[in-house]
Scaffold this motif. Structure first.
Motif, PDB file in Angstrom:
ATOM      1  N   LEU A  27       0.830  -1.207   0.000  1.00 45.76           N
ATOM      2  CA  LEU A  27       0.000   0.000   0.000  1.00 45.76           C
ATOM      3  C   LEU A  27       0.864   1.257   0.000  1.00 45.76           C
ATOM      4  O   LEU A  27       0.545   2.246  -0.678  1.00 45.76           O
ATOM      5  N   ARG A  28       1.936   1.251   0.776  1.00 45.03           N
ATOM      6  CA  ARG A  28       2.827   2.408   0.799  1.00 45.03           C
ATOM      7  C   ARG A  28       3.497   2.602  -0.568  1.00 45.03           C
ATOM      8  O   ARG A  28       3.655   3.729  -1.031  1.00 45.03           O
ATOM      9  N   MET A  29       3.875   1.499  -1.213  1.00 40.65           N
ATOM     10  CA  MET A  29       4.432   1.588  -2.553  1.00 40.65           C
ATOM     11  C   MET A  29       3.403   2.169  -3.527  1.00 40.65           C
ATOM     12  O   MET A  29       3.718   3.036  -4.361  1.00 40.65           O
ATOM     13  N   PHE A  30       2.157   1.705  -3.415  1.00 37.78           N
ATOM     14  CA  PHE A  30       1.092   2.180  -4.293  1.00 37.78           C
ATOM     15  C   PHE A  30       0.841   3.667  -4.076  1.00 37.78           C
ATOM     16  O   PHE A  30       0.684   4.446  -5.032  1.00 37.78           O
ATOM     17  N   SER A  31       0.813   4.096  -2.817  1.00 35.51           N
ATOM     18  CA  SER A  31       0.567   5.507  -2.521  1.00 35.51           C
ATOM     19  C   SER A  31       1.707   6.378  -3.040  1.00 35.51           C
ATOM     20  O   SER A  31       1.466   7.476  -3.557  1.00 35.51           O
ATOM     21  N   GLU A  32       2.947   5.902  -2.909  1.00 31.90           N
ATOM     22  CA  GLU A  32       4.071   6.678  -3.433  1.00 31.90           C
ATOM     23  C   GLU A  32       3.987   6.793  -4.960  1.00 31.90           C
ATOM     24  O   GLU A  32       4.271   7.848  -5.527  1.00 31.90           O
ATOM     25  N   GLU A  74       2.937  10.041  -9.774  1.00 31.89           N
ATOM     26  CA  GLU A  74       2.179  10.186 -11.014  1.00 31.89           C
ATOM     27  C   GLU A  74       1.208  11.367 -10.968  1.00 31.89           C
ATOM     28  O   GLU A  74       0.491  11.614 -11.944  1.00 31.89           O
ATOM     29  N   GLY A  75       1.155  12.089  -9.847  1.00 33.31           N
ATOM     30  CA  GLY A  75       0.264  13.239  -9.739  1.00 33.31           C
ATOM     31  C   GLY A  75      -1.197  12.866  -9.592  1.00 33.31           C
ATOM     32  O   GLY A  75      -2.085  13.661  -9.935  1.00 33.31           O
ATOM     33  N   LYS A  76      -1.474  11.688  -9.060  1.00 39.77           N
ATOM     34  CA  LYS A  76      -2.847  11.234  -8.867  1.00 39.77           C
ATOM     35  C   LYS A  76      -3.268  11.461  -7.417  1.00 39.77           C
ATOM     36  O   LYS A  76      -2.431  11.658  -6.529  1.00 39.77           O
ATOM     37  N   SER A  77      -4.573  11.421  -7.165  1.00 37.56           N
ATOM     38  CA  SER A  77      -5.110  11.681  -5.825  1.00 37.56           C
ATOM     39  C   SER A  77      -4.744  10.538  -4.877  1.00 37.56           C
ATOM     40  O   SER A  77      -4.580   9.392  -5.299  1.00 37.56           O
ATOM     41  N   PRO A  78      -4.633  10.830  -3.567  1.00 34.05           N
ATOM     42  CA  PRO A  78      -4.282   9.788  -2.598  1.00 34.05           C
ATOM     43  C   PRO A  78      -5.401   8.772  -2.403  1.00 34.05           C
ATOM     44  O   PRO A  78      -6.557   9.004  -2.784  1.00 34.05           O
ATOM     45  N   ILE A  79      -5.049   7.661  -1.792  1.00 32.93           N
ATOM     46  CA  ILE A  79      -6.030   6.596  -1.529  1.00 32.93           C
ATOM     47  C   ILE A  79      -7.119   7.097  -0.595  1.00 32.93           C
ATOM     48  O   ILE A  79      -8.308   6.808  -0.785  1.00 32.93           O
TER      49      ILE A  79
END
Length: 386
Positions: free
Chosen positions: A156-161, A166-171
């Protein structure tokens, strides 16, 4: 004909010549024990450098210890019809320049990742809840062991980083939104060995639990006014009985008796002659200050002290000072059953070593953003040691 970066072309040629020379001298480099192996690595590296140039990304030279190079390798492999194993070929260049593979290590260590702060706090809170359930013998069906929880947390931390880069919104802003599902699929294109499905499910279950806590708290807040009224009635009755027993006369109205209990010295000075109400009484053990403790034991009761430091909940970017409690802190206090209530409007706690008083703000209709509990608590710094 391949056209790599000029600096990469020179570096690759020099490394290949050094590897072939070592092989000819009977001292082949590890993973490059034949001339064919060196030639194959040279071709793949030149092809990778050409792709970097056409995609307007940096050259290999100068980035051998940078984690960004590994991200480019993943993108390059996806662009090829037949994936090329370039990551192992970089050893040829690193051996030639004596550069350690720090970039790959940094990429693997999730402790060095930089996810969104709100995601990091939410992931940690959900992981703590999952581990507590395991310790209590109530593990989740899909995260039944601490090892699985730790793995879900890392992914999950990898995905959030990745979302942040990529300039996308957080989880945390779109946990139940379809756009998050789309980004998860895009994430899998770059990180095929990672899976965040179990982790996202863990976060969603944690959110449902917070919502259940919110409903329980709302019911508790609805019930507390009646309980407070009953408590006040009982307290007034006790004060009236004590007043009669001490002074042998009928007590004043309840409102005046409450004022008398709150500040007996002022009432004695302003309203009663010394001959009518003694300043010292055997029943009161020597004076008006003791009288205040006897008549109103609840008035000066110390607020609850929570020894835990909640710095890990609010994050490292916390700025000390008076402010509204964030939603994650309110949820953490609620989970530990130490939220301020109408009967106990304040608690004492610590944030990054700084003592605070958390007070319930009943006059504010709207709490902080994303506050599932729908309540407002203000944090007031206290002097250390006070």
């Amino acid at each position: 004909m391949l056209v790599p970066y000029l600096e990469d072309e020179a570096l690759i040629a020099a490394a290949a010549n050094a590897a072939k020379t070592a092989f000819a001298q009977g001292r082949p480099w590890e993973d490059f024990e034949s001339r064919q192996r060196v030639s194959n690595a040279t071709y793949r590296l030149r092809k990778f450098s050409e792709w970097l140039r056409t995609e307007h990304r940096g050259a290999i030279a100068g980035r051998l210890a940078d984690a960004s190079l590994h991200e480019d390798i993943r993108r390059f492999k996806l662009s090829c019809e037949r994936p090329l194993a370039v990551a192992g070929d970089l050893k040829l260049l690193r051996r030639h320049l004596d550069v350690p593979d720090r970039g790959n290590q940094a990429h693997r260590r999730t402790s060095q990742l930089v996810p969104y702060p709100e995601d990091a706090a939410m992931i940690e809170a959900a992981a703590n809840t999952a581990n507590e359930a395991i310790a209590a013998g109530r593990p989740s069906l899909f995260l039944g062991r601490r090892k699985r929880v730790d793995q879900a947390t890392r992914h999950l931390r990898m995905f959030s980083e990745w979302l942040r880069r990529e300039g996308k919104s957080p989880i945390a802003d779109r946990l139940n939104d379809d756009s998050l599902t789309e980004d998860i699929q895009n994430f899998y294109h770059f990180y095929r060995s990672y899976s965040v499905d179990s982790g996202v499910r863990m976060l969603r279950e944690h959110e449902i639990e917070l919502q259940e806590f919110a409903r329980e708290l709302e019911q508790q807040l609805d019930d507390e006014p009646a309980a407070a009224a009953s408590e006040n009635t009982h307290q007034n009755s006790s004060l009236q009985s004590l007043f009669t027993e001490l002074f042998g006369e009928s007590p004043p109205p309840a409102e005046e008796l409450q004022k008398f209990a709150a500040n007996p010295e002022q009432q004695l000075d302003d309203e009663s002659p010394p001959s009518e109400i003694p300043r010292s009484c055997k029943r009161l053990r020597g004076g008006s200050s003791d009288f205040n403790e006897v008549t109103s034991p609840k008035m000066h009761q110390a607020w609850a002290e929570v020894p835990e430091d909640f710095g890990h909940i609010v994050g490292l970017d916390w700025k000390h000072g008076p402010q509204l409690a964030p939603a994650l802190l309110i949820a953490a206090l609620n989970k530990r059953r130490v939220l301020p209530t109408l009967l106990q409007p304040g608690i004492n706690l610590y944030i990054h070593g700084q003592p605070y008083t958390a007070q319930l703000q009943t006059g504010i209709a709207e709490g902080p953003p994303n506050n599932l509990l729908g309540m407002s608590i203000i944090l007031i710094p206290r002097l250390k040691g006070g």
